[in-house]
Scaffold this motif. Structure first.
Motif, mmCIF file in Angstrom:
data_model
loop_
_atom_site.group_PDB
_atom_site.id
_atom_site.type_symbol
_atom_site.label_atom_id
_atom_site.label_comp_id
_atom_site.label_asym_id
_atom_site.label_seq_id
_atom_site.Cartn_x
_atom_site.Cartn_y
_atom_site.Cartn_z
ATOM 1 N N GLN A 262 -11.015 1.824 -10.151
ATOM 2 C CA GLN A 262 -9.934 2.613 -9.574
ATOM 3 C C GLN A 262 -9.534 2.063 -8.203
ATOM 4 O O GLN A 262 -8.349 2.033 -7.852
ATOM 5 C CB GLN A 262 -10.363 4.076 -9.444
ATOM 6 N N LYS A 263 -10.530 1.607 -7.432
ATOM 7 C CA LYS A 263 -10.228 0.995 -6.138
ATOM 8 C C LYS A 263 -9.374 -0.253 -6.317
ATOM 9 O O LYS A 263 -8.448 -0.503 -5.538
ATOM 10 C CB LYS A 263 -11.522 0.654 -5.395
ATOM 11 N N GLY B 41 -3.912 -3.537 -8.313
ATOM 12 C CA GLY B 41 -2.673 -2.831 -8.649
ATOM 13 C C GLY B 41 -1.399 -3.471 -8.163
ATOM 14 O O GLY B 41 -0.390 -3.492 -8.875
ATOM 15 N N LYS C 8 -7.319 -0.853 -8.792
ATOM 16 C CA LYS C 8 -5.983 -0.413 -9.209
ATOM 17 C C LYS C 8 -5.148 0.045 -8.014
ATOM 18 O O LYS C 8 -3.930 -0.161 -7.970
ATOM 19 C CB LYS C 8 -6.102 0.716 -10.228
ATOM 20 N N ASN C 9 -5.779 0.663 -7.050
ATOM 21 C CA ASN C 9 -5.059 1.202 -5.899
ATOM 22 C C ASN C 9 -4.881 0.186 -4.775
ATOM 23 O O ASN C 9 -4.223 0.485 -3.773
ATOM 24 C CB ASN C 9 -5.792 2.429 -5.351
ATOM 25 N N LYS D 226 -3.761 -3.250 -2.641
ATOM 26 C CA LYS D 226 -2.575 -4.083 -2.435
ATOM 27 C C LYS D 226 -3.012 -5.353 -1.700
ATOM 28 O O LYS D 226 -3.497 -5.282 -0.569
ATOM 29 C CB LYS D 226 -1.528 -3.324 -1.618
ATOM 30 N N SER E 195 1.428 0.207 -5.303
ATOM 31 C CA SER E 195 0.819 0.956 -6.376
ATOM 32 C C SER E 195 0.617 2.397 -5.966
ATOM 33 O O SER E 195 0.522 2.737 -4.792
ATOM 34 C CB SER E 195 -0.516 0.320 -6.765
ATOM 35 N N ASP E 196 0.529 3.280 -6.941
ATOM 36 C CA ASP E 196 0.356 4.702 -6.709
ATOM 37 C C ASP E 196 -1.113 4.983 -6.490
ATOM 38 O O ASP E 196 -1.939 4.845 -7.392
ATOM 39 C CB ASP E 196 0.878 5.477 -7.923
ATOM 40 N N GLY E 197 -1.478 5.404 -5.273
ATOM 41 C CA GLY E 197 -2.871 5.646 -4.937
ATOM 42 C C GLY E 197 -3.498 6.767 -5.739
ATOM 43 O O GLY E 197 -4.714 6.898 -5.786
ATOM 44 N N ASN E 198 -2.695 7.625 -6.371
ATOM 45 C CA ASN E 198 -3.216 8.727 -7.161
ATOM 46 C C ASN E 198 -3.227 8.423 -8.653
ATOM 47 O O ASN E 198 -3.630 9.273 -9.461
ATOM 48 C CB ASN E 198 -2.376 9.985 -6.915
#
Length: 256
Positions: free
Chosen positions: A32-33, A61, A35-36, A38, A3-6
């Motif tokens: 947000q954490k 994410g 989502k980022n 893995k 996933s894109d960390g940004n």
């Protein structure tokens, strides 16, 4: 793939995760954490199924899935990630279909293989956290060893016919007293002799029991990612389904 960390939460995601975002202890920052994050899940079976479902629904994410088996009819009594139409299909492919149905924002990395000494470090090293939903002792000990080497938190669970257990392992970190956290072998120093403990196929297992323990694994993963609440490091949670009884045992690292 990761996933894109940004990446920021889209409008659709803000609506999807609204009940998380209004939680004071989690909020938008915690979402947000997620989502980022893995997360690698070993096994898309009885424990892995509910765990993967709730991680996907929660918005983790990237979810990696390790399993070399195919869906069979006898799996469906407990492995709720799979459906009748997918009997005969690789479990990782069936799992990926279900994840896409649950949440299209989640990336699924499929590892159609077993966790082995040859691939464990390379696989686990790609992820932030490891979940062990395997059904054999060789994999459990291997997962614990590689998670410690890679300094990746491990949430591990196991079930019997009518009982289960769960704990979190971070033996590379120290506790509040300055002592290293315990290892898997501090709970179970040596694996049992082959054949001494019957397999799920031989002894049977209550299907809903795996749902309880697998869902608890997802919850502990979410807590580790977001920092919400107290985890199960140094604590083994036991569940007796016959008596609907939970018991929490503290354990420590053995002297070396």
């Amino acid at each position: 793939m990761s996933s894109d960390g940004n990446a920021v939460l889209s409008g659709d995601e803000i609506e999807r995760y609204a009940r998380h975002i209004v939680l004071a202890d989690l909020g938008g920052v915690g979402q947000q954490k997620l989502k980022n994050a893995k997360v690698l899940v070993i096994g898309a079976g009885g424990l892995g199924s509910p765990c993967i479902q709730y991680l996907a629904a929660a918005g983790v994410g990237t979810i990696g899935i390790v399993d070399d088996d195919v869906v069979s009819l006898s799996n469906l009594q407990r492995q709720v990630l799979h459906s009748t139409k997918n009997v005969g299909k690789a479990k990782v492919e069936s799992a990926s279909e279900s994840v896409a149905d649950i949440n299209p924002h989640v990336i699924c990395n499929l590892h159609n293989c077993r966790l082995t000494h040859d691939n464990a470090d390379a696989l686990v090293g790609q992820y932030d956290l490891l979940v062990d939903g395997s059904d054999n002792f060789d994999t459990r000990y291997l997962a614990a060893d590689v998670a410690e080497r890679q300094e990746v938190p491990l949430v591990t669970a196991a079930v019997g016919q009518f009982d289960g257990s769960i704990t979190t392992l971070k033996p590379y970190e120290k506790n509040a007293d300055g002592d290293l956290n315990p290892r898997y072998r501090d709970l179970f120093p040596t694996p049992p002799e082959p054949g001494t403990i019957p397999t799920c196929e031989e002894a049977g297992v209550l299907g809903a029991l795996t749902g309880i323990l697998g869902s608890m694994q997802a919850l502990e993963v979410i807590k580790e990612i977001t920092g919400v609440g107290d985890g199960l490091v140094g604590r083994l949670l036991l569940y007796d389904a016959r008596r609907c009884r939970f018991q929490l045992l503290n354990y420590r690292r053995a002297p070396e």
